[in-house]
Design a protein around this motif. Structure first.
Motif, PDB file in Angstrom:
ATOM      1  N   TYR A  54       0.813  -1.427  -0.041  1.00  0.00           N
ATOM      2  CA  TYR A  54      -0.009  -0.202  -0.142  1.00  0.00           C
ATOM      3  C   TYR A  54       0.755   1.268  -0.145  1.00  0.00           C
ATOM      4  CZ  TYR A  54      -2.642   3.839   2.089  1.00  0.00           C
ATOM      5  OH  TYR A  54      -3.113   5.032   2.506  1.00  0.00           O
ATOM      6  N   THR A  55       1.809   1.251   0.703  1.00  0.00           N
ATOM      7  CA  THR A  55       2.761   2.360   0.971  1.00  0.00           C
ATOM      8  C   THR A  55       3.404   2.734  -0.396  1.00  0.00           C
ATOM      9  OG1 THR A  55       3.284   1.726   3.074  1.00  0.00           O
ATOM     10  CG2 THR A  55       4.704   3.522   2.227  1.00  0.00           C
ATOM     11  N   ALA A  56       4.046   1.564  -1.173  1.00  0.00           N
ATOM     12  CA  ALA A  56       4.633   1.935  -2.512  1.00  0.00           C
ATOM     13  C   ALA A  56       3.481   2.514  -3.426  1.00  0.00           C
ATOM     14  CB  ALA A  56       5.097   0.520  -3.014  1.00  0.00           C
ATOM     15  N   LEU A  57       2.346   1.881  -3.582  1.00  0.00           N
ATOM     16  CA  LEU A  57       1.290   2.621  -4.555  1.00  0.00           C
ATOM     17  C   LEU A  57       1.118   3.833  -4.057  1.00  0.00           C
ATOM     18  CD1 LEU A  57      -1.182  -0.488  -4.586  1.00  0.00           C
ATOM     19  CD2 LEU A  57       0.428   0.299  -6.346  1.00  0.00           C
ATOM     20  N   LEU A  58       0.850   4.089  -2.839  1.00  0.00           N
ATOM     21  CA  LEU A  58       0.336   5.586  -2.175  1.00  0.00           C
ATOM     22  C   LEU A  58       1.760   6.470  -2.577  1.00  0.00           C
ATOM     23  CD1 LEU A  58      -1.641   6.924  -0.384  1.00  0.00           C
ATOM     24  CD2 LEU A  58       0.058   6.548   1.662  1.00  0.00           C
ATOM     25  N   ILE A  59       2.881   6.262  -2.658  1.00  0.00           N
ATOM     26  CA  ILE A  59       4.032   7.016  -2.932  1.00  0.00           C
ATOM     27  C   ILE A  59       3.961   7.119  -4.465  1.00  0.00           C
ATOM     28  CG2 ILE A  59       6.585   6.858  -3.238  1.00  0.00           C
ATOM     29  CD1 ILE A  59       6.897   5.481  -0.586  1.00  0.00           C
ATOM     30  N   LEU A  60       3.773   6.044  -5.274  1.00  0.00           N
ATOM     31  CA  LEU A  60       3.439   6.305  -6.601  1.00  0.00           C
ATOM     32  C   LEU A  60       2.286   7.545  -7.086  1.00  0.00           C
ATOM     33  CD1 LEU A  60       3.992   2.968  -8.191  1.00  0.00           C
ATOM     34  CD2 LEU A  60       5.416   4.886  -8.651  1.00  0.00           C
TER      35      LEU A  60
END
Length: 554
Positions: A54-60
């Protein structure tokens, strides 16, 4: 006069964002301990499997966009292009909401495939639960960027703290309800990851309140617009500049959640391929994840220092004070090493007491002891990344950490089959060692900093040996004296841990002062440094002759 006012405004804004960021990080590090106490290792496993993705997608979706929006808005306002500023906000809003909805559909629809890749079909519901916040968080990012573009950092800071606070409360309440009513750690994990949704709502409500309260927001004078001869930007120009600013920042920030994401994708799968039963593999992964908040807490000072380093180094670069850049870089690396070294050795020596004190049992103690050495490499890595960012080398730390992530992936595949979660811990330590080494080499290359072995490494190591002896003596005495006191296992280890940490820290500080590993100039680099130095001199912990000598050198 206007330049001085702008400078003061910038420093004030940076301080607000820095404090808010630190409070958010502190909350983010601490809550996982009571959460594990409620939901157990399986509940922690569920959370740590899902949240890095989730964090990775949020950063993107968001990472670079507040900065990009604030930059475009401030530039357009500065040249009198009020229409362009409003249009930038509108284009960014539509783009980010579309991106958020796209990632929501990707994660929600792809949850069965992702859960299968993680080796646990039961993760489908938690993955879908966390997806709901993805369309909301970009809205908060847009509003933050617009406020920052008007040099108003308070809404961003307050909304960050509110978001994290509501999220933490929701996580703990949801976990308590799920375990008490249904005794279901997967349901507790689902509630924990879903907490991002009410957190995002809280952030948006705070930002909208500031939006409504600020009468000037979005209402630039029409007279100013008419007097400006600047050609307003088209939607295409705004979108191009938005992507130009935001994409590199997103790529740089994306590296951070990749280390835990590698563990999410590999550890349980490799354990099962190696013959470990599925239920035990999940328990082991949950025990392994216990180290994450302790490492975050151990690197807290380095994060604080890096926030101060970026503007401090940038200022010295702007003034072309190369000697000052070199000096600040040397002191920053030395101070983070001075703090990271005892944190790593202390946690390694006290892994069992601290594990039982915080989590109630000794599961994963060996892996925790190994992971503790991540702190020393991560602290220096964070500080050196701050130096490089201050020098304008923004992508270099991200590239170095990405190399560390590749090392982590390769070593997980090589070590986990033989050493289990301890192998995953070794790979984490070596990944951060590689990233730190590359960062420090880059700092030396670009600043000419002289990282002296005797002052930076030898004296702190002598001091940490003294600390380690004290800690071992305290453990031995505690086992001799308190073992027959009839205390519960957790209370016994809590007393051992707290006493050993306090005395170990005291003797480490005394040894540092005695060996000269901590000097007056080092102390003065810290907040309230002059007052601390004078206090130490008053109580003869920092010799007066040495103080004067250090002042002359400075």
């Amino acid at each position: 006069m206007g330049q001085e006012k702008a400078s003061v405004q910038f420093v004030k804004g940076a301080a607000i964002l820095g404090i808010a960021g630190l409070v958010s990080k502190l909350l983010g590090a601490v809550y996982r301990i009571p959460y594990q106490n409620i939901a157990g290792d399986i509940g922690l496993y569920v959370y740590m499997q899902v949240y890095p993705l989730y964090t990775a997608l949020l950063i993107l979706a968001t990472a670079g966009f507040p900065i990009a929006i604030s930059k475009i808005v401030s530039e357009r306002v500065a040249v009198g292009d009020a229409i362009g500023a409003r249009r930038a906000f509108r284009v960014a809003s539509i783009s980010l909401v579309v991106l958020g909805i796209f990632f929501f559909l990707l994660l929600y629809g792809g949850a069965p495939i992702i859960a299968s890749m993680m080796g646990d079909e039961h993760l489908i519901t938690p993955l879908r639960a966390v997806a709901w916040s993805l369309p909301l968080v970009p809205m908060a990012a847009i509003l933050r960027g617009y406020f920052q573009g008007h040099q108003n950092m308070m809404p961003t800071g307050v909304s960050q703290v509110a978001e994290q606070f509501i999220r933490v409360i929701f996580i703990l309440v949801a976990a308590f309800w799920a375990m008490n009513v249904y005794q279901d750690p997967y349901l507790a994990g689902t509630g924990a990851v879903f907490a991002a949704f009410p957190g995002a709502i809280a952030a948006i409500l705070v930002l909208l309140w500031y939006w409504r309260a600020d009468k000037k927001m979005g209402q630039l004078s029409m007279g100013q617009v008419q007097q400006s001869s600047v050609q307003p930007w088209t939607n295409r120009q705004i979108l191009r500049h938005l992507l130009t600013y935001a994409v590199p920042i997103c790529m740089g920030a994306l590296v951070l959640p990749l280390v835990p994401l590698v563990d999410s994708m590999t550890v349980v799968n490799i354990l099962q391929w190696s013959g470990t039963p599925e239920d035990l593999a999940k328990l082991l992964k949950g025990a392994f994840d216990r180290g994450q908040p302790l490492i975050q807490f151990g690197t807290f000072f380095a994060t604080s220092l890096s926030l101060a380093l970026v503007p401090a180094i940038s200022e010295a670069v702007a003034q072309r004070q190369h000697q000052l850049i070199s000096h600040r870089s040397e002191v920053a690396i030395r101070l983070t090493f001075l703090l990271g070294l005892p944190a790593s050795f202390g946690l390694a020596l006290l892994a069992e007491p601290i594990n039982v004190m915080l989590y109630g049992d000794s599961n994963g103690t060996e892996a925790l002891a190994v992971q503790s050495f991540t702190i020393i490499f991560a602290t220096v890595s964070i500080a050196s990344a701050g130096i490089l960012q201050g020098l304008g080398r923004v992508m270099r730390p991200a590239r170095n950490l990405f190399i560390g992530v590749l090392v982590k992936l390769i070593l997980n595949l090589a070590l986990v089959p033989f050493w289990g979660i301890s192998g995953a811990a070794v790979s984490t330590v070596l990944a951060y060692l590689v990233a730190m080494g590359l960062n420090v080499l880059a700092v030396i290359k670009y600043t000419g900093a002289n990282i002296g072995f005797r002052q930076t490494v030898k004296k702190p190591f002598v001091s940490v040996v003294v600390m380690s002896i004290v800690v071992l003596i305290v453990e031995w005495l505690a086992n001799t004296v308190l073992a027959s006191a009839g205390l519960s296992n957790r209370l016994f280890y809590t007393l051992v841990g707290l006493i050993a940490v306090a005395l170990g820290a005291l003797f480490y500080l005394l040894a540092l002062l005695k060996t000269g590993g901590l000097t007056r100039s080092d102390i003065q680099f810290l907040p309230k440094g002059k007052r601390i130095a004078s206090l130490l001199t008053k109580y003869k912990l920092l010799p007066a002759e040495k103080a004067r000598m250090n002042e002359k050198e400075a």
